[in-house]
Design an enzyme around this catalytic site. Structure first.
Site, PDB file in Angstrom:
ATOM      1  N   LYS A 151      17.928  25.551  81.593  1.00 23.90           N
ATOM      2  CA  LYS A 151      18.681  25.512  80.329  1.00 23.90           C
ATOM      3  C   LYS A 151      20.133  25.911  80.559  1.00 23.90           C
ATOM      4  O   LYS A 151      21.049  25.235  80.082  1.00 23.90           O
ATOM      5  CB  LYS A 151      18.039  26.488  79.326  1.00 23.90           C
ATOM      6  CG  LYS A 151      18.923  26.781  78.107  1.00 23.90           C
ATOM      7  CD  LYS A 151      18.260  27.720  77.141  1.00 23.90           C
ATOM      8  CE  LYS A 151      18.569  29.182  77.331  1.00 23.90           C
ATOM      9  NZ  LYS A 151      19.929  29.597  76.953  1.00 23.90           N
ATOM     10  N   ASN A 152      20.340  26.996  81.289  1.00 17.16           N
ATOM     11  CA  ASN A 152      21.703  27.512  81.426  1.00 17.16           C
ATOM     12  C   ASN A 152      22.573  26.671  82.362  1.00 17.16           C
ATOM     13  O   ASN A 152      23.780  26.889  82.455  1.00 17.16           O
ATOM     14  CB  ASN A 152      21.680  28.974  81.873  1.00 17.16           C
ATOM     15  CG  ASN A 152      21.196  29.889  80.757  1.00 17.16           C
ATOM     16  OD1 ASN A 152      21.016  29.454  79.617  1.00 17.16           O
ATOM     17  ND2 ASN A 152      20.974  31.163  81.076  1.00 17.16           N
ATOM     18  N   ARG A 178      25.876  30.392  71.400  1.00 15.13           N
ATOM     19  CA  ARG A 178      27.116  30.851  72.040  1.00 15.13           C
ATOM     20  C   ARG A 178      27.663  29.850  73.067  1.00 15.13           C
ATOM     21  O   ARG A 178      28.875  29.668  73.187  1.00 15.13           O
ATOM     22  CB  ARG A 178      26.786  32.191  72.703  1.00 15.13           C
ATOM     23  CG  ARG A 178      27.923  32.868  73.383  1.00 15.13           C
ATOM     24  CD  ARG A 178      27.452  34.212  73.902  1.00 15.13           C
ATOM     25  NE  ARG A 178      28.395  34.760  74.847  1.00 15.13           N
ATOM     26  CZ  ARG A 178      29.488  35.419  74.513  1.00 15.13           C
ATOM     27  NH1 ARG A 178      29.774  35.635  73.268  1.00 15.13           N
ATOM     28  NH2 ARG A 178      30.306  35.884  75.437  1.00 15.13           N
ATOM     29  N   CYS A 191      21.948  34.576  70.400  1.00 19.44           N
ATOM     30  CA  CYS A 191      21.064  35.737  70.342  1.00 19.44           C
ATOM     31  C   CYS A 191      21.862  37.004  70.042  1.00 19.44           C
ATOM     32  O   CYS A 191      22.938  37.216  70.596  1.00 19.44           O
ATOM     33  CB  CYS A 191      20.398  35.938  71.698  1.00 19.44           C
ATOM     34  SG  CYS A 191      19.059  34.817  72.018  1.00 19.44           S
ATOM     35  N   ARG A 232      28.944  40.772  72.773  1.00 18.88           N
ATOM     36  CA  ARG A 232      29.225  39.428  73.279  1.00 18.88           C
ATOM     37  C   ARG A 232      30.555  38.854  72.813  1.00 18.88           C
ATOM     38  O   ARG A 232      30.605  37.803  72.170  1.00 18.88           O
ATOM     39  CB  ARG A 232      28.077  38.479  72.935  1.00 18.88           C
ATOM     40  CG  ARG A 232      26.751  38.983  73.426  1.00 18.88           C
ATOM     41  CD  ARG A 232      25.680  37.962  73.300  1.00 18.88           C
ATOM     42  NE  ARG A 232      25.609  37.096  74.465  1.00 18.88           N
ATOM     43  CZ  ARG A 232      24.742  36.106  74.593  1.00 18.88           C
ATOM     44  NH1 ARG A 232      23.916  35.831  73.637  1.00 18.88           N
ATOM     45  NH2 ARG A 232      24.725  35.384  75.694  1.00 18.88           N
ATOM     46  N   ASP A 281      18.255  38.365  81.937  1.00 17.54           N
ATOM     47  CA  ASP A 281      17.321  37.556  81.141  1.00 17.54           C
ATOM     48  C   ASP A 281      15.865  37.847  81.490  1.00 17.54           C
ATOM     49  O   ASP A 281      14.962  37.506  80.729  1.00 17.54           O
ATOM     50  CB  ASP A 281      17.596  36.057  81.354  1.00 17.54           C
ATOM     51  CG  ASP A 281      18.854  35.602  80.622  1.00 17.54           C
ATOM     52  OD1 ASP A 281      19.446  36.411  79.890  1.00 17.54           O
ATOM     53  OD2 ASP A 281      19.249  34.430  80.795  1.00 17.54           O
ATOM     54  N   ARG A 305      14.258  27.917  71.462  1.00 21.69           N
ATOM     55  CA  ARG A 305      15.609  27.680  71.977  1.00 21.69           C
ATOM     56  C   ARG A 305      15.616  27.627  73.504  1.00 21.69           C
ATOM     57  O   ARG A 305      16.421  26.910  74.096  1.00 21.69           O
ATOM     58  CB  ARG A 305      16.561  28.817  71.543  1.00 21.69           C
ATOM     59  CG  ARG A 305      17.093  28.673  70.139  1.00 21.69           C
ATOM     60  CD  ARG A 305      18.163  29.706  69.890  1.00 21.69           C
ATOM     61  NE  ARG A 305      19.203  29.649  70.897  1.00 21.69           N
ATOM     62  CZ  ARG A 305      20.048  30.628  71.168  1.00 21.69           C
ATOM     63  NH1 ARG A 305      19.993  31.761  70.498  1.00 21.69           N
ATOM     64  NH2 ARG A 305      20.958  30.499  72.104  1.00 21.69           N
TER      65      ARG A 305
HETATM   66  C1  UD1 Z   1      24.988  33.645  80.175  1.00 18.83           C
HETATM   67  C2  UD1 Z   1      23.606  33.099  79.944  1.00 18.83           C
HETATM   68  C3  UD1 Z   1      22.665  34.199  79.462  1.00 18.83           C
HETATM   69  C4  UD1 Z   1      22.688  35.370  80.433  1.00 18.83           C
HETATM   70  C5  UD1 Z   1      24.117  35.821  80.720  1.00 18.83           C
HETATM   71  C6  UD1 Z   1      24.200  36.877  81.823  1.00 18.83           C
HETATM   72  C7  UD1 Z   1      24.059  30.803  79.344  1.00 18.83           C
HETATM   73  C8  UD1 Z   1      24.028  29.752  78.302  1.00 18.83           C
HETATM   74  N1  UD1 Z   1      23.668  32.040  78.979  1.00 18.83           N
HETATM   75  O1  UD1 Z   1      25.452  34.129  78.905  1.00 18.83           O
HETATM   76  O2  UD1 Z   1      21.339  33.657  79.379  1.00 18.83           O
HETATM   77  O3  UD1 Z   1      21.974  36.442  79.868  1.00 18.83           O
HETATM   78  O4  UD1 Z   1      24.933  34.707  81.135  1.00 18.83           O
HETATM   79  O5  UD1 Z   1      23.642  36.417  83.000  1.00 18.83           O
HETATM   80  O6  UD1 Z   1      24.362  30.549  80.504  1.00 18.83           O
HETATM   81  N2  UD1 Z   1      31.583  39.548  77.961  1.00 18.83           N
HETATM   82  C9  UD1 Z   1      32.745  40.074  77.454  1.00 18.83           C
HETATM   83  N3  UD1 Z   1      33.776  39.215  77.144  1.00 18.83           N
HETATM   84  C10 UD1 Z   1      33.670  37.872  77.316  1.00 18.83           C
HETATM   85  C11 UD1 Z   1      32.482  37.342  77.853  1.00 18.83           C
HETATM   86  C12 UD1 Z   1      31.438  38.209  78.166  1.00 18.83           C
HETATM   87  O7  UD1 Z   1      32.859  41.276  77.278  1.00 18.83           O
HETATM   88  O8  UD1 Z   1      34.638  37.153  77.010  1.00 18.83           O
HETATM   89  C13 UD1 Z   1      30.461  40.461  78.289  1.00 18.83           C
HETATM   90  C14 UD1 Z   1      29.246  40.195  77.389  1.00 18.83           C
HETATM   91  O9  UD1 Z   1      29.360  40.880  76.159  1.00 18.83           O
HETATM   92  C15 UD1 Z   1      28.130  40.738  78.245  1.00 18.83           C
HETATM   93  C16 UD1 Z   1      28.589  40.402  79.655  1.00 18.83           C
HETATM   94  O10 UD1 Z   1      29.995  40.189  79.591  1.00 18.83           O
HETATM   95  O11 UD1 Z   1      28.005  42.121  78.091  1.00 18.83           O
HETATM   96  C17 UD1 Z   1      27.931  39.195  80.263  1.00 18.83           C
HETATM   97  O12 UD1 Z   1      28.157  38.074  79.469  1.00 18.83           O
HETATM   98  P1  UD1 Z   1      28.269  36.620  80.083  1.00 18.83           P
HETATM   99  O13 UD1 Z   1      28.039  36.679  81.553  1.00 18.83           O
HETATM  100  O14 UD1 Z   1      29.520  36.012  79.594  1.00 18.83           O
HETATM  101  O15 UD1 Z   1      27.031  35.916  79.399  1.00 18.83           O
HETATM  102  P2  UD1 Z   1      26.980  34.499  78.707  1.00 18.83           P
HETATM  103  O16 UD1 Z   1      27.810  33.521  79.463  1.00 18.83           O
HETATM  104  O17 UD1 Z   1      27.186  34.640  77.248  1.00 18.83           O
END
Ligand code: UD1
Length: 418
Positions: free
Chosen positions: A22-23, A92, A116, A121, A303, A395
């Site tokens: 999925k990701n 997201r 979620c 986030r 995850d 999802r």
């Molecule tokens: C992706 C995955 C999700 C997984 C996560 C971490 C997808 C669609 N989803 O989510 O399943 O759990 O990676 O492996 O690929 N953060 C900030 N600022 C930002 C962006 C992120 O502070 O601009 C923080 C987030 O709040 C979180 C951490 O960084 O605490 C990790 O987030 P991130 O790696 O960005 O996760 P996603 O890309 O949303």
């Protein structure tokens, strides 16, 4: 109300096919915005999140044709720079359209993301990255407006290796003028799979030591690409074998994508047979408690913390899990406790004291992976478990109950749980 009804206590055994990740599917579909030529993807999982992203791309002007697990995304009408609030609110990952849209069209208006509820986030790293490429970023109520005549390559140093922000900036940088360097980039297998697709589209990207170099091009071409297998689905199904004290094989998988998870699972005493593209997990009567901490790849994936937590609820001794990526990924623990698990949360840490058995209850899935944890607990529990909140589970898990039934689970979907 839709629910999953599970009669627990059956040891599961057999082989299960693993869908594409999925990701990896979500950013790969979005990468189609970077080109006028068709992108054809194979092993695309049949999930609600994928439908949401394809709907988003259709609304932006792409022509999407889906056949079984293959998807073709080509130019439809004129590409428009404004993303639909509904789809970005649902998920997201839709926010990743921002970088490709501004890179292609010079302007993008994208609502702030939903998805979620597992922590704050924010999207600050995405926006900082785009600013570093010369974009003007304006945050208005509920939307972000980004513009740039042409993005210019720049240097970005992430304070945390965010998966989404890394993917956002890589895609934008592919069409920027000059070179971009991303320091402390995420290197999750799904990021590498996106890079693989972008390279087939003609992008020039190199990766080493958490550093990603992108040399921008005027345009990118079409490509055909098969997505990597879903490591989260594979791990969840292996845990289904382990928690029911059965024996489950999964394939195709890339075992190296699951190293940290397999190491933890092995230390609980579960027997693992790892082939080139398959893994078999055989449960033991009473697995041993372990301690682990989630962290960016190659660490233990956040995850998999909720599914692992469900499994450790049935281990001998006290396990500890420290959640270092998403500070609020604990909503599922109250449902697990209702099923008899002994879990104590202290900040971002959990102490899980293993119990002899879990007991079936009616519980609600709070998010995608928390939902997977409850399904695992239900499979192991004595008696009947009824899980609502299936929208979350759907999802992220392709045909979960069909796959579980094929290895002996007594699980069915009902329209009304009353
Ligand atoms: C992706 C995955 C999700 C997984 C996560 C971490 C997808 C669609 N989803 O989510 O399943 O759990 O990676 O492996 O690929 N953060 C900030 N600022 C930002 C962006 C992120 O502070 O601009 C923080 C987030 O709040 C979180 C951490 O960084 O605490 C990790 O987030 P991130 O790696 O960005 O996760 P996603 O890309 O949303």
């Amino acid at each position: 109300m839709k629910s999953l009804v599970i009669e627990g206590g059956e040891p599961l055994s057999g082989s299960v096919p693993i869908s594409g990740a999925k990701n990896a599917a979500l950013p790969s579909c979005i990468a189609s915005l970077l080109t006028e030529e068709p992108i054809v993807l194979h092993s695309v999982p049949q999930l609600r999140d994928v439908s949401t992203i394809l709907y988003t791309l259709g609304a932006l002007g792409k022509r999407v044709v889906r056949h079984d697990t293959s998807v073709s995304i080509a130019t439809g009408g004129t590409l428009i720079p404004e993303a639909n609030a509904y789809s970005v609110g649902q998920m997201r990952a839709s926010f990743l359209v921002l970088g490709p849209l501004v890179a292609r069209l010079g302007r993008a208006v994208v609502p702030l993301p939903g998805g979620c509820a597992i922590g704050a986030r924010p999207v600050d790293l995405h926006l900082e990255g785009l600013r570093a490429l010369g974009a003007r970023v304006e945050e208005r109520v509920g939307v972000v407006v980004v513009s740039a005549d042409r993005l210019i390559g720049g240097t970005i140093r992430f304070p945390f290796p965010s998966v989404g922000a890394t993917e956002q900036i890589i895609m934008a940088a592919c069409l920027a003028q000059g070179k971009t360097v991303i320091h402390n980039a995420a290197t999750e297998p799904e990021v590498m799979d996106l890079i693989d697709l972008l390279s087939k589209m003609g992008a020039e990207i190199s990766v080493g030591n958490r550093r990603i170099h992108v040399t921008g091009k005027r345009s990118l071409g079409g490509a055909e690409h098969t997505l990597i297998p879903d490591r989260m689905e594979a791990a969840t199904l292996l845990l289904a074998g382990a928690i029911t004290r059965g024996s489950v094989s999964v394939s195709p998988v890339c075992p190296e994508h699951l190293d940290a998870f397999l190491e933890s699972l092995r230390s609980t005493g579960v027997k693992l047979e790892v082939g080139e593209t398959s893994i078999t997990a055989t449960g033991i009567a009473r697995p041993i408690a372990v301690s682990l901490e989630t962290s960016p790849y190659p660490g233990f994936p956040t995850d998999l913390h909720p599914p692992m937590s469900a499994f450790l609820s049935t281990a001998a001794g006290t396990s500890a899990i420290v959640e270092s990526v998403f500070e609020r990924r604990f909503a599922y623990t109250s449902a697990l406790s209702k099923m008899g698990a002994h879990i104590v949360q202290d900040g971002t840490s959990l102490m899980i004291q293993g119990v002899d058995e879990l007991i079936g209850q009616q519980v609600e899935a709070p998010d995608i992976r928390g939902g997977a944890a409850l399904v695992l607990a239900g499979l192991a529990a004595r008696g009947r478990t009824i899980i609502t909140g299936l929208d979350h589970i759907d999802r992220g898990h392709a045909n979960l109950e069909t796959k579980l039934r094929s290895i002996g689970a007594r699980i069915e979907r009902r329209e009304d749980s009353a």
